[in-house]
Design a protein around this motif. Structure first.
Motif, PDB file in Angstrom:
ATOM      1  N   LYS A 290       0.825  -1.217   0.000  1.00  0.00           N
ATOM      2  CA  LYS A 290       0.000   0.000   0.000  1.00  0.00           C
ATOM      3  C   LYS A 290       0.861   1.269   0.000  1.00  0.00           C
ATOM      4  N   THR A 291       1.932   1.229  -0.837  1.00  0.00           N
ATOM      5  CA  THR A 291       2.784   2.409  -0.978  1.00  0.00           C
ATOM      6  C   THR A 291       2.079   3.516  -1.761  1.00  0.00           C
ATOM      7  N   ASP A 292       0.947   3.192  -2.416  1.00  0.00           N
ATOM      8  CA  ASP A 292       0.189   4.243  -3.115  1.00  0.00           C
ATOM      9  C   ASP A 292      -0.500   5.174  -2.112  1.00  0.00           C
ATOM     10  N   VAL A 293      -0.739   4.681  -0.892  1.00  0.00           N
ATOM     11  CA  VAL A 293      -1.368   5.506   0.147  1.00  0.00           C
ATOM     12  C   VAL A 293      -0.311   6.237   0.972  1.00  0.00           C
ATOM     13  N   ARG A 294       0.756   5.506   1.295  1.00  0.00           N
ATOM     14  CA  ARG A 294       1.816   6.086   2.137  1.00  0.00           C
ATOM     15  C   ARG A 294       3.150   5.498   1.687  1.00  0.00           C
ATOM     16  N   SER A 295       4.036   6.336   1.234  1.00  0.00           N
ATOM     17  CA  SER A 295       5.324   5.854   0.733  1.00  0.00           C
ATOM     18  C   SER A 295       6.298   5.659   1.884  1.00  0.00           C
ATOM     19  N   MET A 296       7.401   4.981   1.591  1.00  0.00           N
ATOM     20  CA  MET A 296       8.416   4.723   2.623  1.00  0.00           C
ATOM     21  C   MET A 296       9.037   6.010   3.132  1.00  0.00           C
ATOM     22  N   GLU A 297       9.140   7.023   2.236  1.00  0.00           N
ATOM     23  CA  GLU A 297       9.752   8.297   2.641  1.00  0.00           C
ATOM     24  C   GLU A 297       8.891   9.049   3.648  1.00  0.00           C
ATOM     25  N   LEU A 337      14.058  -6.406   1.860  1.00  0.00           N
ATOM     26  CA  LEU A 337      12.994  -5.407   1.997  1.00  0.00           C
ATOM     27  C   LEU A 337      12.526  -4.978   0.615  1.00  0.00           C
ATOM     28  N   MET A 338      11.236  -5.162   0.332  1.00  0.00           N
ATOM     29  CA  MET A 338      10.670  -4.764  -0.956  1.00  0.00           C
ATOM     30  C   MET A 338       9.427  -3.922  -0.698  1.00  0.00           C
ATOM     31  N   THR A 339       9.112  -3.057  -1.642  1.00  0.00           N
ATOM     32  CA  THR A 339       7.891  -2.245  -1.538  1.00  0.00           C
ATOM     33  C   THR A 339       7.031  -2.500  -2.769  1.00  0.00           C
ATOM     34  N   MET A 340       5.716  -2.392  -2.576  1.00  0.00           N
ATOM     35  CA  MET A 340       4.810  -2.609  -3.704  1.00  0.00           C
ATOM     36  C   MET A 340       3.446  -2.011  -3.368  1.00  0.00           C
ATOM     37  N   SER A 341       2.600  -1.970  -4.383  1.00  0.00           N
ATOM     38  CA  SER A 341       1.199  -1.596  -4.191  1.00  0.00           C
ATOM     39  C   SER A 341       0.364  -2.546  -5.040  1.00  0.00           C
ATOM     40  N   THR A 342      -0.466  -3.352  -4.398  1.00  0.00           N
ATOM     41  CA  THR A 342      -1.293  -4.299  -5.155  1.00  0.00           C
ATOM     42  C   THR A 342      -2.407  -3.584  -5.915  1.00  0.00           C
ATOM     43  N   LEU A 343      -2.708  -2.337  -5.518  1.00  0.00           N
ATOM     44  CA  LEU A 343      -3.752  -1.580  -6.224  1.00  0.00           C
ATOM     45  C   LEU A 343      -3.242  -1.097  -7.576  1.00  0.00           C
ATOM     46  N   THR A 344      -2.067  -0.477  -7.598  1.00  0.00           N
ATOM     47  CA  THR A 344      -1.494   0.039  -8.847  1.00  0.00           C
ATOM     48  C   THR A 344      -0.580  -0.983  -9.527  1.00  0.00           C
ATOM     49  N   GLU A 345      -0.329  -2.117  -8.869  1.00  0.00           N
ATOM     50  CA  GLU A 345       0.573  -3.171  -9.347  1.00  0.00           C
ATOM     51  C   GLU A 345       2.011  -2.703  -9.440  1.00  0.00           C
TER      52      GLU A 345
END
Length: 393
Positions: A290-297, A337-345
């Protein structure tokens, strides 16, 4: 292919139907007419045949049930523990044990009454002995009604279990409820797992398949786990614990950094540390969703520290990441450690690639470290051609 095909188990009929099936088969499969004028030896043979035929039918039917249901000791520990979680191992064994005892008792009844029939001195007495034998067999089966009903319920549930091969290449998705495990499963495979915005939508294990490097991989979606003692966990959570404990798979611990799942990052980190013994000797990755809602930064320093702590712990559990050791230190963080968003793929395919590569390298390392590698190397000979003379041809 899966080793265990639970869908092939035949239906277990209720006790009343069981009795009707066997007695009607006896009626069809043996002579039905006997005359008083026959010699006594022929009358005895007539009724002895009926008793033996009925006992043989019972034996065949009960043997089929005992052979088709899996034995707890003979199957993979994953399925053994899963059966224990879903159906209670002791109750299951007791039901099968009663079927076995019933089979032996029916054989004993048949032997006893065949022996008595040898001394029957009239048609009436032989007929009454046959009726007594049939009646005792049927009474015995009526008493097995609850066990037969229980085994039929177990069979129906087992036929709905996913066909999971415990020994093949697998990706295991785990984490708190509603963090995006089923969404990732739907993106990676052709499976259609229900996705809803509430906890415990997934109530059992789901399996899907995908291809990577011309190999077939199974992706296993587990129900959500809550951070509480093992004895307080329910049947839904224990299925996940069983899969984590027994399947040699690449584990993807999904973290919802947006906290929209209803659980804070502190709670998600606490769950990771409480179940980390289940991750030992497996490639483990922390996947921030869910990085589309809140990014790691955008994470606060405290939240970032929690994730870094999970990453360092994951690196220790899986031996530092076999792929990253070869690639160098800078790639280490990217692999664990990986980041992703299943909404935006965004990042979904990168997660799949990294997880599959790590598991492939891990399996190679395990085989190299095993005892059989020496036997294989002794059989390999590399031929190096030497020039015969100085003439160019």
């Amino acid at each position: 292919m899966p080793t265990y095909n639970f869908k092939a188990i035949q239906t277990v009929p209720p006790a009343k139907d069981f009795i009707d099936i066997v007695l009607s088969k006896t009626q069809r499969g043996t002579p039905t007419v006997v005359h008083n004028g026959w010699k006594i030896q022929r009358i005895r043979q007539f009724y002895m045949r009926k008793v033996k035929f009925t006992a043989t039918n019972w034996n065949e039917k009960l043997s089929t049930i005992l052979d088709e249901f899996p034995k707890i000791e003979d199957i993979h520990p994953f399925y053994s523990d899963l059966l224990n979680v879903l159906y209670d191992k002791d109750h299951y064994k007791l039901a099968l044990g009663q079927m076995n005892t019933c089979r032996n008792m029916i054989d004993k009844i048949a032997q006893d009454y065949v022996r008595l029939l040898k001394y029957g001195d009239s048609l009436y007495r032989c007929k009454e002995l046959k009726r007594a034998a049939m009646g005792r067999m049927c009474t015995l089966m009526k008493r097995q009604g609850p066990s037969l009903a229980y085994l039929e319920q177990v069979r129906q549930h087992m036929s709905r279990l996913p066909s999971i091969d415990p020994n093949t290449r697998s990706l295991l998705l785990c984490g708190y409820p509603n963090v995006g495990k089923s969404s990732l499963m739907n993106k990676l495979t052709r499976a259609d797992v229900e996705v809803q915005p509430y906890a415990f939508t997934t109530k059992s294990l789901y399996v899907g398949h995908c291809d990577y490097k011309y190999l077939r991989w199974q992706v296993i979606d587990t129900p959500g786990i809550l951070d509480r003692p093992l004895e307080e966990r329910n049947t839904i959570e224990m299925q996940s614990v069983t899969a984590l404990a027994h399947l040699r798979a690449a584990c993807l611990y999904i973290v919802d950094i947006s906290e929209q799942c209803g659980y804070t990052l502190t709670q998600q980190a606490a769950l990771f540390h409480s179940i980390k013994p289940l991750f030992s000797n497996k490639p483990i990755m922390i996947v921030c969703n869910k990085t589309d809602v809140r990014s790691m930064e955008e994470l606060a320093a405290g939240d970032r520290a929690l994730i870094d702590e999970m990453v360092s712990e994951a690196r220790k559990l899986s031996g530092g990441g076999l792929l990253s050791d070869a690639a160098g230190g800078s790639a280490d963080d990217e692999q664990v450690l990986m980041t992703m968003s299943t909404l935006t793929e965004d990042g979904v395919m990168a997660v799949k690639t990294a997880a599959c590569d790590r598991l492939l390298n891990f399996r190679v390392e395990m085989k190299v470290a095993g005892k059989r590698i020496g036997d294989v190397l002794n059989r390999i000979h590399i031929a190096t051609p030497k020039p015969r003379d100085g003439v160019r041809r």
